[in-house]
Motif scaffolding. Sequence first.
Motif, short mmCIF file in Angstrom:
data_model
loop_
_atom_site.label_atom_id
_atom_site.label_comp_id
_atom_site.label_asym_id
_atom_site.label_seq_id
_atom_site.Cartn_x
_atom_site.Cartn_y
_atom_site.Cartn_z
N GLN A 232 46.96 24.91 45.67
CA GLN A 232 45.83 25.27 44.81
C GLN A 232 46.25 26.22 43.69
O GLN A 232 45.88 26.02 42.52
CB GLN A 232 44.71 25.90 45.66
N ASN A 329 41.01 33.72 39.77
CA ASN A 329 39.94 34.64 40.19
C ASN A 329 40.33 36.10 40.00
O ASN A 329 39.46 36.98 39.97
CB ASN A 329 39.57 34.40 41.66
N THR A 330 41.63 36.37 39.91
CA THR A 330 42.11 37.74 39.68
C THR A 330 43.21 37.70 38.64
O THR A 330 44.16 36.91 38.76
CB THR A 330 42.65 38.37 40.98
N LEU A 348 44.05 33.42 43.42
CA LEU A 348 42.79 32.69 43.64
C LEU A 348 42.04 33.28 44.82
O LEU A 348 41.50 32.55 45.65
CB LEU A 348 43.07 31.19 43.88
N ARG A 349 41.96 34.58 44.87
CA ARG A 349 41.26 35.23 45.98
C ARG A 349 39.78 34.87 45.94
O ARG A 349 39.12 34.97 44.89
CB ARG A 349 41.43 36.74 45.87
N ALA A 350 39.25 34.44 47.10
CA ALA A 350 37.83 34.05 47.18
C ALA A 350 36.99 35.30 47.44
O ALA A 350 37.24 36.05 48.39
CB ALA A 350 37.64 33.03 48.30
N ARG A 351 35.99 35.50 46.60
CA ARG A 351 35.08 36.64 46.75
C ARG A 351 33.65 36.13 46.86
O ARG A 351 33.34 34.99 46.50
CB ARG A 351 35.19 37.58 45.54
N LYS A 352 32.79 37.00 47.36
CA LYS A 352 31.38 36.65 47.48
C LYS A 352 30.78 36.48 46.09
O LYS A 352 31.14 37.17 45.15
CB LYS A 352 30.64 37.73 48.25
N SER A 353 29.87 35.58 45.99
CA SER A 353 29.16 35.27 44.73
C SER A 353 30.11 34.82 43.63
O SER A 353 29.80 34.93 42.45
CB SER A 353 28.33 36.47 44.25
N ASN A 354 31.34 34.29 44.04
CA ASN A 354 32.31 33.74 43.08
C ASN A 354 32.68 34.75 41.98
O ASN A 354 32.86 34.39 40.81
CB ASN A 354 31.76 32.45 42.45
N TYR A 355 32.80 35.99 42.34
CA TYR A 355 33.14 37.03 41.38
C TYR A 355 34.59 36.92 40.96
O TYR A 355 35.49 36.73 41.80
CB TYR A 355 32.87 38.41 41.98
N ARG A 356 34.89 37.06 39.65
CA ARG A 356 36.24 37.05 39.09
C ARG A 356 36.60 38.43 38.56
O ARG A 356 35.79 39.04 37.84
CB ARG A 356 36.36 36.01 37.98
#
Length: 359
Positions: A232, A329-330, A348-356
């Motif tokens: 990914q 994402n970061t 590509l760290r996954a965060r809540k509410s798709n925050y970048r």
Amino acid sequence: MLSCVPGSRRARFPSKSLFLTVSLLAAGCSGEGGLVPPGEVLSMQQAAPVIRPEPAAPSIISAAETAFIPSAPDMPAQNVLAYPVADGVDMTQMTSALPEGNVSQPVVTGIGTDTLRLASAPAMEDYKPSSADIGAAQPSVSDQPPVTVEKKRGLLAGLMPRFSNPLSKPQWAGGMPASEKACRKRLKRLGVTYRDLPAISSGSGCSIPYPVEVTQLSGGIEIKPAAKLNCQITDAFAQWVKKELAPAARLRYVSGVKSINQLSSYSCRTMNSKRGAPMSEHAKGNAIDVGKVTLNNGTSISVRKPGFFAFREKSLLNNIRADSCKYFNTVLGPGSDVHHKDHFHFDLRARKSNYRHCD
């Protein structure tokens, strides 16, 4: 002409032949017992001829040789050729008259037809025991001690299909999930050169189930050294280089990108290598750090805070930072903190509410 009339008294017989003719005519006129009309002769049935059986010839086969003569219904014993032989005649001379000569094996005639016949039988003195007869003389199975055969569990082989292409191997047979296969198809469309690696597992929180080793991106851009990542982050990084970094370099330096120097890909460590900190995205192969970009004209652009008069370098680095947030994402770089003063960090760290987080 002489007629046959009852009561006629006058009859002359000039000769003996005439007398015989008159006698035959008289017999025909008398009714019963006379001549049979021609029509009745044709209707008479002829008696069937009687064939008398010939006397059977004496057999020349001895009692010892009868054991070799088959007695099945398709080869009866009476079909064996036999000839009358006088006393004192050598039996070997009789068999020498056969086409095969004086042989010790049975001679069968009629080969190629439905009626096979045994012409001769071997003599008992010429019989030699075969391997089957020798084996029959060995002790029986009941005389030998019983042998215990250990039954082992067998594995069914050949029932599972073999797949030479990893992408065609289904997940139930140990293959990749559908998402991993789709990701690798995207890499091929982007022109990424990579190879699949065995699963990486270095402890708690450090693993890549389906890692890839990337050596080259679209346009022949080399990755130095080769980076171990998950599919990914490799897909996102390849798209960023092709759509953002390479066009920006050509616009400002009129030259394409030759190579990208990466400082860290997979690494089993915590965030910023601090003790007690959460595990870094590098521990999942989900992050990559870029330290330097080399162009085809030989220009090297290091990721650091540019000088006051380095306008093209400053413009390129600012463009990299701004456009990269569309793919990751970061994004961290010079000015974010002391730990990223000399490289860009993408993950590509996954965060809540798709925050970048882009800093």
